[in-house]
Design an enzyme around this catalytic site. Structure first.
Site, mmCIF file in Angstrom:
data_model
loop_
_atom_site.group_PDB
_atom_site.id
_atom_site.type_symbol
_atom_site.label_atom_id
_atom_site.label_comp_id
_atom_site.label_asym_id
_atom_site.label_seq_id
_atom_site.Cartn_x
_atom_site.Cartn_y
_atom_site.Cartn_z
ATOM 1 N N GLY A 1 41.889 41.328 41.170
ATOM 2 C CA GLY A 1 42.031 42.185 42.353
ATOM 3 C C GLY A 1 40.997 41.864 43.419
ATOM 4 O O GLY A 1 40.079 41.076 43.196
ATOM 5 N N GLY B 1 38.000 42.121 44.842
ATOM 6 C CA GLY B 1 36.697 42.665 44.473
ATOM 7 C C GLY B 1 35.710 42.666 45.620
ATOM 8 O O GLY B 1 34.642 43.277 45.555
ATOM 9 N N ARG B 2 36.076 41.957 46.662
ATOM 10 C CA ARG B 2 35.187 41.939 47.832
ATOM 11 C C ARG B 2 35.995 41.716 49.104
ATOM 12 O O ARG B 2 35.517 41.092 50.050
ATOM 13 C CB ARG B 2 34.139 40.856 47.695
ATOM 14 N N LYS C 1 36.859 39.756 54.242
ATOM 15 C CA LYS C 1 36.372 39.209 52.968
ATOM 16 C C LYS C 1 34.847 39.275 52.982
ATOM 17 O O LYS C 1 34.218 38.755 53.910
ATOM 18 C CB LYS C 1 36.857 37.759 52.827
ATOM 19 N N ASP D 1 28.900 42.199 43.732
ATOM 20 C CA ASP D 1 28.343 43.042 44.793
ATOM 21 C C ASP D 1 29.315 43.266 45.959
ATOM 22 O O ASP D 1 28.989 43.976 46.913
ATOM 23 C CB ASP D 1 27.023 42.450 45.313
ATOM 24 N N ARG E 1 40.023 37.159 57.566
ATOM 25 C CA ARG E 1 41.004 36.157 57.141
ATOM 26 C C ARG E 1 42.400 36.586 57.569
ATOM 27 O O ARG E 1 42.769 37.748 57.444
ATOM 28 C CB ARG E 1 40.918 35.996 55.618
ATOM 29 N N ASP F 1 45.356 33.136 40.547
ATOM 30 C CA ASP F 1 45.079 34.154 41.569
ATOM 31 C C ASP F 1 44.749 33.497 42.908
ATOM 32 O O ASP F 1 44.659 34.188 43.920
ATOM 33 C CB ASP F 1 43.929 35.064 41.132
ATOM 34 N N ASN F 2 44.574 32.196 42.904
ATOM 35 C CA ASN F 2 44.299 31.494 44.153
ATOM 36 C C ASN F 2 45.497 30.659 44.587
ATOM 37 O O ASN F 2 45.347 29.690 45.319
ATOM 38 C CB ASN F 2 43.064 30.598 44.006
ATOM 39 N N ASP G 1 41.817 30.540 49.518
ATOM 40 C CA ASP G 1 40.583 30.628 48.758
ATOM 41 C C ASP G 1 39.787 29.334 48.769
ATOM 42 O O ASP G 1 39.823 28.544 47.820
ATOM 43 C CB ASP G 1 40.854 31.106 47.329
HETATM 44 P P1 AMP Z 1 37.519 33.790 43.470
HETATM 45 O O1 AMP Z 1 36.785 32.928 42.528
HETATM 46 O O2 AMP Z 1 36.911 33.865 44.846
HETATM 47 O O3 AMP Z 1 38.971 33.488 43.524
HETATM 48 O O4 AMP Z 1 37.388 35.275 42.919
HETATM 49 C C1 AMP Z 1 37.847 35.655 41.670
HETATM 50 C C2 AMP Z 1 37.699 37.151 41.505
HETATM 51 O O5 AMP Z 1 36.327 37.514 41.585
HETATM 52 C C3 AMP Z 1 38.417 37.984 42.535
HETATM 53 O O6 AMP Z 1 38.875 39.152 41.893
HETATM 54 C C4 AMP Z 1 37.330 38.322 43.517
HETATM 55 O O7 AMP Z 1 37.592 39.483 44.247
HETATM 56 C C5 AMP Z 1 36.146 38.491 42.586
HETATM 57 N N1 AMP Z 1 34.861 38.262 43.261
HETATM 58 C C6 AMP Z 1 34.356 37.096 43.687
HETATM 59 N N2 AMP Z 1 33.146 37.260 44.237
HETATM 60 C C7 AMP Z 1 32.865 38.578 44.181
HETATM 61 C C8 AMP Z 1 31.762 39.394 44.592
HETATM 62 N N3 AMP Z 1 30.686 38.889 45.179
HETATM 63 N N4 AMP Z 1 31.850 40.717 44.339
HETATM 64 C C9 AMP Z 1 32.921 41.251 43.743
HETATM 65 N N5 AMP Z 1 33.978 40.544 43.338
HETATM 66 C C10 AMP Z 1 33.963 39.224 43.547
HETATM 67 MG MG MG Z 2 40.375 34.165 44.708
#
Ligand code: AMP
Ligand code: MG
Length: 489
Positions: free
Chosen positions: A86, A88-89, A109, A121, A172, A248-249, A258
């Protein structure tokens, strides 16, 4: 300053997302606004520079008409299933339509914690934010489907990674943020009703042409597969390595999404990997088609309950669609690589001719971009100086291949003008070279945005050969080579 929001995703059932506003930051400051994109979206760039707009981009002000939410999704990360990821940020503010009526998500983002943050965070920092800005802008300049960056703002707050970094938020723009992982989220929960809802939503939003089909869900699957095959072929054509092709990407709309540890190759090698976390080379340059197909098989599995009421028939339909990836990809790859060699017609044996050149490039460690671009003057004037420079000591061994290539060129009645125009487009001269990107980002983090601005300007015309971008066309010297890139989350 307002966006004319019309938020279709927010009208989906509540279990598709969590509603919440972005978390305000201390001191918003506009770092970069994408004027060209603003114009393309029919937005007033001057208004987007106002204090109110910057407050929106920072997450300090929720604009009128927005329905802020964090999307729910799951995903396979490096092959392992994570049932809940989901946003997360990130926060989806809403959707706008461009002057042609095309719909785009406006998402922040780095906008703070959400119920999906899982210990993170919720923040981003300036380096990765500008990296995504730069590289997505370049992809757009190439005409490769991609999410875009509308704005980058600094938050005035530190973000803690190994050390304190300047916090930033990226705005974005995407055709949507629905991913393979969005379908997986509901599959894992056995929520067929939600899957059908999501599939119908995606058809209405992205692929309305399949609505009239006898089997809309099978056609949806086939269409997404074709889009991804075409997308990955485009990546390969410019030496792009996504770096984190987790499910997810992978965008259902077929956009590159992403930008984490992604990179453009300098010296060509099919096993090239840059991402610091890709220890097995799962997402290496040459593995990307296979991984795309693997991810699409995961999508197909989520659609099984929708494809047919008979389980065996569903399985057969899904299998058929997935098996189709290979031929779709091969065709797309040939469509991308033929014009790189100046070939505008199809002939048997073309794939082998292309493969043999790639093999010679890998063996000699030839710079991907310059090696292909060296073919252009060899066609234009017959002069092979650039090829000699690109292949170095391996150039004499290229003789047989060059003879085959010249014979093949002669088989076509393509006009020289058409051929050179196609090659010019297919073989860009500038790429965001890793060492230039890293240097520009390091300067930006120190407060000097000049190198990022310069790089953005050069990248906006990828095919342009002139003295002004000469240094950007230079491969890294041995001490400049970037060996690893980082997620930078
Ligand atoms: P990503 O590797 O960017 O595709 O992220 C994978 C997952 O990690 C997704 O659910 C993001 O929302 C979450 N995520 C990545 N960085 C952060 C962060 N700094 N804080 C919270 N969630 C994160
Ligand atoms: Mg992602």
């Amino acid at each position: 300053m307002t966006f004319a929001f019309d938020n279709s995703y927010a009208r989906l059932p509540e279990r598709f997302f969590a509603r919440l506003a972005p978390v305000p930051v201390a001191q918003p400051r506009l770092v970069k606004l994408n004027d060209a994109l603003a114009a393309r979206l029919g937005l007033d760039a001057a208004a987007l520079r106002s204090t109110e707009a910057v407050a929106i981009f920072a997450g300090n002000r929720v604009p009128e008409g927005a329905t802020p939410l964090a999307m729910a999704y799951a995903g396979h990360q490096f092959g392992g299933l994570v049932p809940q990821l989901g946003d997360g940020r990130a926060i989806l503010l809403g959707e706008i339509q461009d002057p042609a009526g095309e719909r785009f998500d406006i998402q922040l983002k780095g906008s703070g914690r959400t119920p999906f943050s899982r210990g993170g965070d919720g923040r981003a920092w300036l380096g990765p934010v500008l990296r995504e800005y730069l590289i997505s802008d370049y992809m757009a300049a190439l005409g490769i489907p991609t999410t875009r960056a509308l704005a980058a703002v600094a938050t005035g707050e530190p973000v803690w990674r190994e050390t304190a970094r300047p916090g930033a938020v990226l705005t974005r723009v995407a055709r949507s943020h629905v991913r393979v992982g969005t379908f997986q989220y509901f599959q894992i929960r056995g929520d067929t009703e939600a899957l059908r809802h999501l599939a119908d939503y995606v058809i209405d939003r992205h692929y309305p042409e399949v609505r009239v089909s006898d089997r809309p869900y099978a056609d949806l699957l086939r269409t997404v597969i074709a889009r991804q095959a075409a997308l990955v072929a485009r990546w390969l054509g410019v030496g792009f390595i996504h770096g984190v092709m987790n499910t997810d990407n992978m965008s259902i709309a077929g956009e590159t999404i992403d930008y984490g540890p992604c990179a453009f190759m300098d010296a060509y090698h099919p096993e090239q990997v840059y991402s610091s976390i890709d220890h097995q080379g799962r997402y290496a340059y040459g593995n990307q088609p296979r991984i795309a197909q693997w991810n699409l098989a995961r999508l197909a599995e989520t659609l099984l309950p929708l494809l047919d009421s008979d389980g065996d028939k569903s399985l057969a339909l899904a299998q058929q669609a997935i098996d189709g990836f290979g031929a779709l990809f091969t065709r797309a790859w040939l469509d991308v690589f033929r014009p790189k060699l100046g070939l505008l017609e199809a002939r048997a044996g073309d794939a082998e001719l292309i493969e043999d050149l790639l093999e010679a490039m890998a063996a000699a460690g030839v710079d991907f971009t310059n090696g292909f671009h060296a073919l252009n003057p060899a066609v234009a004037s017959g002069v092979e100086d650039e090829l000699g420079a690109a292949f170095g000591e391996a150039y004499p061994r290229l003789g047989d291949w060059l003879a085959r290539w010249r014979n093949r060129l002669a088989e076509e009645e393509t006009s020289p003008e058409a051929r050179l125009a196609a090659m010019g487009q297919a073989n860009p001269v500038v790429i965001p070279r890793n060492h230039r990107v890293e240097a520009a980002l390091a300067a930006a983090v120190e407060g000097d945005l000049g190198p990022v601005e310069d790089l953005l300007q050069v990248l906006a015309t990828p095919a342009q050969v002139d003295a002004g971008n000469l240094d950007y066309r230079r491969p890294p010297a041995p001490h400049e080579v970037v060996h690893q890139t980082f997620c930078g989350t």
